[in-house]
Design an enzyme around this catalytic site. Sequence first.
Site, PDB file in Angstrom:
ATOM      1  CG  PHE A 158      -2.017   0.901   1.261  1.00 33.19           C
ATOM      2  CD1 PHE A 158      -3.216   0.577   0.645  1.00 33.19           C
ATOM      3  CD2 PHE A 158      -1.913   2.132   1.903  1.00 33.19           C
ATOM      4  CE1 PHE A 158      -4.282   1.456   0.671  1.00 33.19           C
ATOM      5  CE2 PHE A 158      -2.976   3.013   1.934  1.00 33.19           C
ATOM      6  CZ  PHE A 158      -4.164   2.677   1.309  1.00 33.19           C
ATOM      7  CG  ASP A 194      -0.495  -2.004   7.214  1.00 32.84           C
ATOM      8  OD1 ASP A 194      -1.636  -2.304   7.631  1.00 32.84           O
ATOM      9  OD2 ASP A 194      -0.258  -0.924   6.647  1.00 32.84           O
ATOM     10  CE1 TYR A 214      -9.763   3.046   6.253  1.00 35.06           C
ATOM     11  CE2 TYR A 214      -8.880   4.047   8.246  1.00 35.06           C
ATOM     12  CZ  TYR A 214      -8.724   3.657   6.929  1.00 35.06           C
ATOM     13  OH  TYR A 214      -7.529   3.891   6.296  1.00 35.06           O
ATOM     14  CE  LYS A 215      -8.252   0.012   4.522  1.00 36.66           C
ATOM     15  NZ  LYS A 215      -6.780  -0.082   4.425  1.00 36.66           N
ATOM     16  NE  ARG A 248      -9.838  -3.053  -3.324  1.00 43.27           N
ATOM     17  CZ  ARG A 248      -9.344  -2.382  -2.294  1.00 43.27           C
ATOM     18  NH1 ARG A 248      -8.294  -2.843  -1.633  1.00 43.27           N
ATOM     19  NH2 ARG A 248      -9.911  -1.256  -1.898  1.00 43.27           N
TER      20      ARG A 248
HETATM   21  C1  PLP Z   1      -6.110   1.125   4.440  1.00 43.93           C
HETATM   22  C2  PLP Z   1      -4.648   0.967   4.599  1.00 43.93           C
HETATM   23  C3  PLP Z   1      -3.880   2.021   5.086  1.00 43.93           C
HETATM   24  C4  PLP Z   1      -4.540   3.345   5.389  1.00 43.93           C
HETATM   25  O1  PLP Z   1      -3.836   4.104   6.266  1.00 43.93           O
HETATM   26  P1  PLP Z   1      -4.519   5.300   7.063  1.00 43.93           P
HETATM   27  O2  PLP Z   1      -3.379   5.849   7.798  1.00 43.93           O
HETATM   28  O3  PLP Z   1      -5.598   4.723   7.903  1.00 43.93           O
HETATM   29  O4  PLP Z   1      -5.090   6.257   6.064  1.00 43.93           O
HETATM   30  C5  PLP Z   1      -2.511   1.819   5.243  1.00 43.93           C
HETATM   31  N1  PLP Z   1      -1.946   0.630   4.922  1.00 43.93           N
HETATM   32  C6  PLP Z   1      -2.676  -0.390   4.433  1.00 43.93           C
HETATM   33  C7  PLP Z   1      -2.022  -1.695   4.098  1.00 43.93           C
HETATM   34  C8  PLP Z   1      -4.047  -0.260   4.267  1.00 43.93           C
HETATM   35  O5  PLP Z   1      -4.772  -1.263   3.789  1.00 43.93           O
END
Ligand code: PLP
Length: 429
Positions: free
Chosen positions: A131, A212, A237-238, A390
Amino acid sequence: MTEPDTDTEAYARSLDAADPLARFRERFHMLPERIYLDGNSLGLLSHDADAAVLAAMQSWKEQGINGWLEGDPPWFTLGEALGERMAALVGAGPESVVVTGTTTVNLHQMVGSLYRPQGQRRKILATALDFPSDIYALKSQVRLQGGDPAHDLALVPSRDGRTVKEEDIIAAMTDDVALVLLPSVLYRSGQLLDIPRLTEAAHQRGALIGWDCAHSVGALPHAFDEWDVDFAVWCSYKYLNAGPGAVGALYVNPRHFGREPALAGWWGYRKDQQFEMAHHWEGASHAGAWQISTIPLLSSASVLGSLSIFEEAGIDAIRAKSLDQTDYLIRLIEDGGLADEPYGYRIGTPQQHSRRGGHLAIEHEAAAQIARALIARKVIVDFRKPNVIRLAPIALSTTYHELWRTVQVLRTVIETGEHLEYAEVRSVT
Ligand SMILES: *Cc1c(COP(=O)(O)O)cnc(C)c1O
């Protein structure tokens, strides 16, 4: 006895009728007339989270500043209290998890605290499919230590553009690697990495390893203590449905308790003396030390409501249904001929259960346009460059019937060619 026809609408209905988690759907505010398959990006609001936020508002309204100590639960220790409950969800001791910050901030905090380039051991290892926010954070952490990301950040390449092989990651754990940071589930393909194997390999080679887990917490069980990971970060939030930008969480292995956080703040101070207001920082003796600022009450209250659903449903049952639903989708796509011409949908997610997270990546040359056509037909999915749609069935709220209907829409879109009406640009999300 004959096998039932597993591709019929009636069969989809029968799966819903037999689903032990079916009753949880009514705990959510479902979007009218829409099939919501984007809960891996933003989970839907539950009635539980809704009520918990309203209760927090009420508490603020009625108690003002007294809510810090007299709220139910007290706001002052809410990060620790939520952490204790979240710990059960991720296989961690109660002191190892704290609900605080957000994924990228927590990543900065943990990498900053544990990445100590020394001698020849200067590199951070991540993957080419990470990401982007994680890569930005790692590059800036390398720079903060006086390094150059061009040398000190190594990215394990992907052989097929979708997945990363565990053996390639292990081969890249050379003795110049100080810290490894990996995603549990790759955000695009949905590949689940072998966390215990990679964690053990990193430790055998003298590197620390963090994970992560933004794309896995709430979708599958974790065992952070048993796996012995050094740290983990994730959002709520996911799959955890706590709302856009809601407070995230972090795990710290007890062996690191007492280390100085890179980013100290008063919220990580030992709670019994925080209001002594001393200038000498004395951290909490557990993961709470890695908190920085005052907890955001409203976005934490939603976590409180949301967790109660996970505690009731159980993460093992959620994982079992999630796998069954993605299996079902794969079967409908493959048996229905959608993987063949003229449809041409390819499954980009590994098929073995042990290598798959909660969502499915469907690949197609016209993925961007098809995603828009699906949304126009009220099937809410997302597109990820260059060719991935997705689909995330959410065990707590998605029905098998919705998945059956989704596959009919995937078929219809190609048959009518309606996706061709959309330009090849993606919208902002
Ligand atoms: C959704 C996601 C993020 C998002 O980071 P935020 O700091 O919450 O905006 C970071 N890393 C991964 C792997 C994600 O899936």
